[in-house]
Scaffold this motif. Structure first.
Motif, PDB file in Angstrom:
ATOM      1  N   UNK A  49       0.844  -1.236   0.076  1.00 54.54           N
ATOM      2  CA  UNK A  49       0.024  -0.019  -0.084  1.00 54.54           C
ATOM      3  C   UNK A  49       0.844   1.384  -0.070  1.00 54.54           C
ATOM      4  N   UNK A  50       1.909   1.333   0.705  1.00 56.76           N
ATOM      5  CA  UNK A  50       2.889   2.457   0.669  1.00 56.76           C
ATOM      6  C   UNK A  50       2.727   3.458   1.747  1.00 56.76           C
ATOM      7  N   UNK A  51       1.888   2.821   2.849  1.00 52.99           N
ATOM      8  CA  UNK A  51       2.003   3.886   4.238  1.00 52.99           C
ATOM      9  C   UNK A  51       2.990   3.607   5.183  1.00 52.99           C
ATOM     10  N   UNK A  52       4.027   2.767   4.618  1.00 54.65           N
ATOM     11  CA  UNK A  52       4.991   2.081   5.739  1.00 54.65           C
ATOM     12  C   UNK A  52       6.031   3.194   6.222  1.00 54.65           C
ATOM     13  N   UNK A  53       6.201   4.416   5.269  1.00 49.84           N
ATOM     14  CA  UNK A  53       7.036   5.445   5.571  1.00 49.84           C
ATOM     15  C   UNK A  53       6.359   6.399   6.558  1.00 49.84           C
ATOM     16  N   UNK A  54       6.975   7.276   7.318  1.00 56.27           N
ATOM     17  CA  UNK A  54       6.227   8.255   8.109  1.00 56.27           C
ATOM     18  C   UNK A  54       6.036   9.619   7.204  1.00 56.27           C
ATOM     19  N   UNK A  55       4.983  10.139   7.538  1.00 59.30           N
ATOM     20  CA  UNK A  55       4.571  11.330   6.465  1.00 59.30           C
ATOM     21  C   UNK A  55       5.662  12.496   6.508  1.00 59.30           C
ATOM     22  N   UNK A  56       6.084  12.920   5.286  1.00 64.54           N
ATOM     23  CA  UNK A  56       7.004  13.924   5.029  1.00 64.54           C
ATOM     24  C   UNK A  56       6.564  15.336   5.149  1.00 64.54           C
ATOM     25  N   UNK A  57       7.441  16.194   5.685  1.00 66.90           N
ATOM     26  CA  UNK A  57       6.869  17.394   5.613  1.00 66.90           C
ATOM     27  C   UNK A  57       7.017  17.969   4.180  1.00 66.90           C
ATOM     28  N   UNK A  58       6.112  18.899   3.923  1.00 67.27           N
ATOM     29  CA  UNK A  58       5.930  19.504   2.520  1.00 67.27           C
ATOM     30  C   UNK A  58       6.491  20.993   2.546  1.00 67.27           C
ATOM     31  N   UNK A  59       7.312  21.486   1.715  1.00 66.53           N
ATOM     32  CA  UNK A  59       7.501  22.657   1.574  1.00 66.53           C
ATOM     33  C   UNK A  59       6.415  23.630   1.083  1.00 66.53           C
ATOM     34  N   UNK A  60       6.182  24.783   2.100  1.00 67.84           N
ATOM     35  CA  UNK A  60       5.212  25.903   1.786  1.00 67.84           C
ATOM     36  C   UNK A  60       5.564  26.545   0.502  1.00 67.84           C
ATOM     37  N   UNK A  61       4.635  26.726  -0.228  1.00 68.21           N
ATOM     38  CA  UNK A  61       5.018  27.480  -1.352  1.00 68.21           C
ATOM     39  C   UNK A  61       3.657  28.702  -1.682  1.00 68.21           C
ATOM     40  N   UNK A  62       3.382  28.961  -0.299  1.00 65.18           N
ATOM     41  CA  UNK A  62       2.164  29.882  -0.306  1.00 65.18           C
ATOM     42  C   UNK A  62       2.577  31.188  -1.023  1.00 65.18           C
ATOM     43  N   UNK A  63       4.006  31.703  -0.931  1.00 62.61           N
ATOM     44  CA  UNK A  63       4.452  33.074  -1.496  1.00 62.61           C
ATOM     45  C   UNK A  63       4.497  32.780  -2.951  1.00 62.61           C
ATOM     46  N   UNK A  64       4.670  31.818  -3.640  1.00 64.27           N
ATOM     47  CA  UNK A  64       4.799  31.439  -5.047  1.00 64.27           C
ATOM     48  C   UNK A  64       3.565  31.498  -5.547  1.00 64.27           C
ATOM     49  N   UNK A  65       2.621  31.070  -4.878  1.00 62.13           N
ATOM     50  CA  UNK A  65       1.000  31.118  -5.564  1.00 62.13           C
ATOM     51  C   UNK A  65       0.639  32.443  -5.596  1.00 62.13           C
ATOM     52  N   UNK A  66       1.349  33.095  -4.450  1.00 62.38           N
ATOM     53  CA  UNK A  66       0.521  34.501  -4.209  1.00 62.38           C
ATOM     54  C   UNK A  66       1.063  35.452  -5.522  1.00 62.38           C
ATOM     55  N   UNK A  67       2.385  35.092  -5.707  1.00 63.70           N
ATOM     56  CA  UNK A  67       3.174  35.821  -6.797  1.00 63.70           C
ATOM     57  C   UNK A  67       2.414  35.549  -8.252  1.00 63.70           C
ATOM     58  N   UNK A  68       2.022  34.323  -8.415  1.00 61.34           N
ATOM     59  CA  UNK A  68       1.580  33.789  -9.683  1.00 61.34           C
ATOM     60  C   UNK A  68       0.031  34.492  -9.702  1.00 61.34           C
ATOM     61  N   UNK A  69      -0.847  34.518  -8.775  1.00 60.81           N
ATOM     62  CA  UNK A  69      -1.931  35.115  -8.526  1.00 60.81           C
ATOM     63  C   UNK A  69      -2.004  36.712  -9.072  1.00 60.81           C
ATOM     64  N   UNK A  70      -0.994  37.296  -8.315  1.00 59.48           N
ATOM     65  CA  UNK A  70      -0.579  38.835  -8.605  1.00 59.48           C
ATOM     66  C   UNK A  70      -0.346  38.806 -10.030  1.00 59.48           C
ATOM     67  N   UNK A  71       0.551  38.155 -10.543  1.00 53.92           N
ATOM     68  CA  UNK A  71       0.898  38.371 -11.961  1.00 53.92           C
ATOM     69  C   UNK A  71      -0.656  38.310 -12.858  1.00 53.92           C
ATOM     70  N   UNK A  72      -1.385  37.101 -12.603  1.00 50.58           N
ATOM     71  CA  UNK A  72      -2.546  36.768 -13.182  1.00 50.58           C
ATOM     72  C   UNK A  72      -3.537  37.911 -13.366  1.00 50.58           C
ATOM     73  N   UNK A  73      -3.680  38.477 -12.084  1.00 52.97           N
ATOM     74  CA  UNK A  73      -4.654  39.493 -11.979  1.00 52.97           C
ATOM     75  C   UNK A  73      -3.887  40.799 -12.821  1.00 52.97           C
ATOM     76  N   UNK A  74      -2.591  41.024 -12.233  1.00 57.68           N
ATOM     77  CA  UNK A  74      -1.915  42.292 -12.747  1.00 57.68           C
ATOM     78  C   UNK A  74      -2.511  43.347 -12.265  1.00 57.68           C
TER      79      UNK A  74
END
Length: 105
Positions: A49-74
């Protein structure tokens, strides 16, 4: 030459022949309860199944998404006006083309 793929009827007949040969050679078919063949020591096999490993922390990319939204709306909501160029042909008195030039519109 490519060998033709066997039809479903041929495949079923081949399986039936294999079962018949197994039974004729003193083979015995054991009955199993539904879902029993998927159990290992009475439990579901979870090794795949693949749940044998502990959960890995993810890299937050909120600032990247915010920048993309800013460029999108402009900041400029309107697209810049596209300058269209038109090819203009200059004719002589007899209607023959002499030259052409581009005119901005």
């Amino acid at each position: 030459m490519v060998k033709p793929k066997p039809t479903k009827k041929e495949t079923r007949q081949e399986i039936a022949d294999q079962i018949e040969a197994f039974l004729k050679s003193k083979g015995e078919i054991q009955q199993a309860d539904m879902g029993e063949s998927g159990l290992v020591d009475g439990k579901y096999n979870t090794s795949h199944i693949g749940f044998g490993e502990p959960r890995q922390e993810r890299t937050p990319l909120n600032h990247v998404v915010a920048e993309m939204q800013k460029r999108k709306t402009g900041s400029n909501t309107q697209a810049p006006a596209i300058k269209r160029r038109k090819k203009v042909i200059v004719y002589d008195d007899f209607g023959d083309p002499i030259r052409w030039y581009w005119e901005e519109s």
